[in-house]
Design an enzyme around this catalytic site. Structure first.
Site, PDB file in Angstrom:
ATOM      1  N   LYS A 167      55.191  -2.018 -25.228  1.00 16.09           N
ATOM      2  CA  LYS A 167      54.114  -2.307 -24.272  1.00 16.09           C
ATOM      3  C   LYS A 167      54.546  -2.219 -22.811  1.00 16.09           C
ATOM      4  O   LYS A 167      53.974  -2.850 -21.933  1.00 16.09           O
ATOM      5  CB  LYS A 167      53.441  -3.673 -24.529  1.00 16.09           C
ATOM      6  CG  LYS A 167      53.124  -4.004 -25.953  1.00 16.09           C
ATOM      7  CD  LYS A 167      52.706  -2.856 -26.808  1.00 16.09           C
ATOM      8  CE  LYS A 167      51.364  -2.263 -26.474  1.00 16.09           C
ATOM      9  NZ  LYS A 167      51.127  -1.034 -27.305  1.00 16.09           N
ATOM     10  N   THR A 178      53.956   5.145 -24.234  1.00 13.06           N
ATOM     11  CA  THR A 178      53.025   6.243 -24.506  1.00 13.06           C
ATOM     12  C   THR A 178      52.913   7.142 -23.269  1.00 13.06           C
ATOM     13  O   THR A 178      52.929   8.375 -23.366  1.00 13.06           O
ATOM     14  CB  THR A 178      51.624   5.661 -24.845  1.00 13.06           C
ATOM     15  OG1 THR A 178      51.796   4.572 -25.759  1.00 13.06           O
ATOM     16  CG2 THR A 178      50.713   6.696 -25.431  1.00 13.06           C
ATOM     17  N   HIS A 198      62.683   1.807 -29.121  1.00 19.64           N
ATOM     18  CA  HIS A 198      62.757   0.474 -28.500  1.00 19.64           C
ATOM     19  C   HIS A 198      64.129  -0.146 -28.785  1.00 19.64           C
ATOM     20  O   HIS A 198      64.352  -1.319 -28.523  1.00 19.64           O
ATOM     21  CB  HIS A 198      61.685  -0.457 -29.083  1.00 19.64           C
ATOM     22  CG  HIS A 198      60.278   0.037 -28.906  1.00 19.64           C
ATOM     23  ND1 HIS A 198      59.788   0.483 -27.710  1.00 19.64           N
ATOM     24  CD2 HIS A 198      59.249   0.131 -29.787  1.00 19.64           C
ATOM     25  CE1 HIS A 198      58.513   0.843 -27.859  1.00 19.64           C
ATOM     26  NE2 HIS A 198      58.165   0.642 -29.110  1.00 19.64           N
ATOM     27  N   SER A 215      50.098  -7.444 -22.641  1.00 20.10           N
ATOM     28  CA  SER A 215      49.791  -6.219 -23.372  1.00 20.10           C
ATOM     29  C   SER A 215      50.160  -6.377 -24.852  1.00 20.10           C
ATOM     30  O   SER A 215      49.401  -5.991 -25.748  1.00 20.10           O
ATOM     31  CB  SER A 215      50.563  -5.052 -22.732  1.00 20.10           C
ATOM     32  OG  SER A 215      50.211  -3.841 -23.324  1.00 20.10           O
ATOM     33  N   GLY A 259      45.849  -0.496 -18.452  1.00 18.46           N
ATOM     34  CA  GLY A 259      46.811   0.254 -17.639  1.00 18.46           C
ATOM     35  C   GLY A 259      46.865  -0.228 -16.202  1.00 18.46           C
ATOM     36  O   GLY A 259      47.076   0.558 -15.282  1.00 18.46           O
TER      37      GLY A 259
HETATM   38  P1  A3P Z   1      48.020  -2.629 -20.959  1.00 19.37           P
HETATM   39  O1  A3P Z   1      47.869  -3.274 -22.290  1.00 19.37           O
HETATM   40  O2  A3P Z   1      48.536  -3.565 -19.917  1.00 19.37           O
HETATM   41  O3  A3P Z   1      46.805  -1.908 -20.502  1.00 19.37           O
HETATM   42  P2  A3P Z   1      53.221   1.191 -24.774  1.00 19.37           P
HETATM   43  O4  A3P Z   1      52.839   2.622 -24.625  1.00 19.37           O
HETATM   44  O5  A3P Z   1      54.657   0.911 -24.497  1.00 19.37           O
HETATM   45  O6  A3P Z   1      52.728   0.642 -26.063  1.00 19.37           O
HETATM   46  O7  A3P Z   1      52.478   0.410 -23.597  1.00 19.37           O
HETATM   47  C1  A3P Z   1      51.073   0.272 -23.609  1.00 19.37           C
HETATM   48  C2  A3P Z   1      50.656  -0.110 -22.211  1.00 19.37           C
HETATM   49  O8  A3P Z   1      50.715   1.036 -21.354  1.00 19.37           O
HETATM   50  C3  A3P Z   1      49.227  -0.590 -22.182  1.00 19.37           C
HETATM   51  O9  A3P Z   1      49.161  -1.512 -21.099  1.00 19.37           O
HETATM   52  C4  A3P Z   1      48.471   0.695 -21.896  1.00 19.37           C
HETATM   53  O10 A3P Z   1      47.182   0.508 -21.415  1.00 19.37           O
HETATM   54  C5  A3P Z   1      49.389   1.319 -20.864  1.00 19.37           C
HETATM   55  N1  A3P Z   1      49.227   2.766 -20.750  1.00 19.37           N
HETATM   56  C6  A3P Z   1      49.038   3.658 -21.748  1.00 19.37           C
HETATM   57  N2  A3P Z   1      48.920   4.896 -21.245  1.00 19.37           N
HETATM   58  C7  A3P Z   1      49.050   4.796 -19.910  1.00 19.37           C
HETATM   59  C8  A3P Z   1      49.013   5.750 -18.844  1.00 19.37           C
HETATM   60  N3  A3P Z   1      48.809   7.028 -19.060  1.00 19.37           N
HETATM   61  N4  A3P Z   1      49.189   5.278 -17.583  1.00 19.37           N
HETATM   62  C9  A3P Z   1      49.387   3.963 -17.344  1.00 19.37           C
HETATM   63  N5  A3P Z   1      49.419   3.023 -18.308  1.00 19.37           N
HETATM   64  C10 A3P Z   1      49.258   3.437 -19.594  1.00 19.37           C
END
Ligand code: A3P
Length: 318
Positions: free
Chosen positions: A64, A68, A130, A161, A286
């Site tokens: 989180k 991604t 991770h 998140s 995000g």
């Molecule tokens: P939030 O839950 O705060 O919105 P991971 O990819 O490590 O699982 O992290 C997910 C977090 O990254 C989520 O945060 C998600 O919304 C955010 N996220 C995913 N794609 C993104 C992007 N293209 N730009 C910025 N944040 C992104």
């Protein structure tokens, strides 16, 4: 440090410290970090079988923290010559970043060689992970050309998140409360946690081995995406040419990988990865600082206090 040299024995889990988990009912402590049972078996399997190559790129995060996003950015960056970021058939428009850049732990050992996310003939492999520094397969550290990109995030936003993500897991029998998740998180019981120790491990490696490990921050990527993208490109040995700069390629990569673009694509709105994780659960808001909408002041200051204590003397602040 305890390490299993072959497949983990049946009683492996029973022999390890165990506590309640946020994503799964229990997690287990291995080499100082907490892992869910399935992830741990896959981790040990990959420690025993994975062999790094000189062109490999490992993108590591605490769950989180923008995995991604970074997967998409690195994929688009590495492949920009073979596939222009404005190509209407760009793979990122029809496949999720998790399909294009697999998690190292979840690739079958027999398939490591067939992973190739370069669209040209460089044979570059990009993996997400991770895994904490101490548990990464040794060959990743030994293979000089293999690079590690670590992305950290404000721990308060990471926690919020993770809490929302936990309640989107299809197989979850009942929701976890914010208070319960918070307590477990503070006790280190998050995937590959404690998150502070995982971040600190990569921070120290980035100082010791700046050519090997790049330390990035989610907030900096949000605030100055072009600066960070150029930094990343340079680190990966793929700096932008003047011609690319003039024609706006860095901008186009940022736009292709933006939250708005990715979260509105069918590929990211539908379907699942790893069976129980819905693709859309990787996109929420995000937003930097969203913790303010979810945490009490006491919770926020407790996380800040742990952060300050853990990072004290390291030169790292958040
Ligand atoms: P939030 O839950 O705060 O919105 P991971 O990819 O490590 O699982 O992290 C997910 C977090 O990254 C989520 O945060 C998600 O919304 C955010 N996220 C995913 N794609 C993104 C992007 N293209 N730009 C910025 N944040 C992104």
């Amino acid at each position: 440090m305890m390490k299993y040299s072959s497949n983990p024995p049946e009683d492996l889990l029973a022999s390890l410290p165990r506590q309640e988990g946020i994503l799964q009912p229990y997690c287990y402590q291995y080499q100082g970090f907490w892992h869910g049972p399935v992830g741990l078996k896959e981790l040990i399997h990959c420690q025993n079988h994975f062999l790094a190559r000189k062109n490999d790129i490992f993108l590591v995060t605490a769950p989180k923290s923008g995995t991604t996003w970074l997967k998409a950015v690195i994929y688009a960056l590495i492949n920009r010559e073979a596939c222009h970021p404005q190509d209407p058939h760009h793979p990122l428009l029809t496949q999720t970043p998790h399909q294009l850049v697999p998690f190292l732990q979840y690739v079958e050992a027999s398939c490591y060689d067939s992973v190739c996310n370069s669209l040209d003939d460089s044979g570059t492999r990009i993996f997400g992970s991770h895994i904490p520094t101490v548990s990464l397969p040794e060959s990743i550290w030994m293979e000089e050309g293999a690079k590690i990109v670590y992305m950290s995030r404000d721990i308060k936003d990471t926690f919020v998140s993770l809490f929302h993500f936990a309640n989107k897991i299809d197989s979850r029998p009942s929701p976890i409360s914010l208070e319960k998740a918070f307590d477990l998180f503070c006790r280190g019981s998050s995937p590959s946690g404690a998150v502070w120790d995982q971040i600190l491990g990569y921070w120290k490696e980035s100082l010791d081995k700046p050519d090997k490990v790049l330390f990035m921050r989610y907030e900096e990527m949000q605030n100055e995406p072009l600066v960070q993208l150029r930094r990343l490109a340079l680190f990966l040995g793929k700096p932008f040419s003047q011609e690319e700069e003039n024609s706006g390629v860095p901008h186009q990569i940022i736009n292709l990988c933006s939250f708005n673009t990715l979260s509105n694509l069918e590929a990211n709105k539908k379907g699942n990865i790893l069976r129980v994780l819905r693709n859309d659960s990787f996109f929420r808001s995000g937003v930097v600082g969203d913790w303010k909408n979810h945490l009490t002041l006491e919770m926020a200051s407790k996380l800040d206090q742990i952060t300050e204590e853990k990072f004290s003397g390291s030169g790292l602040s958040m």
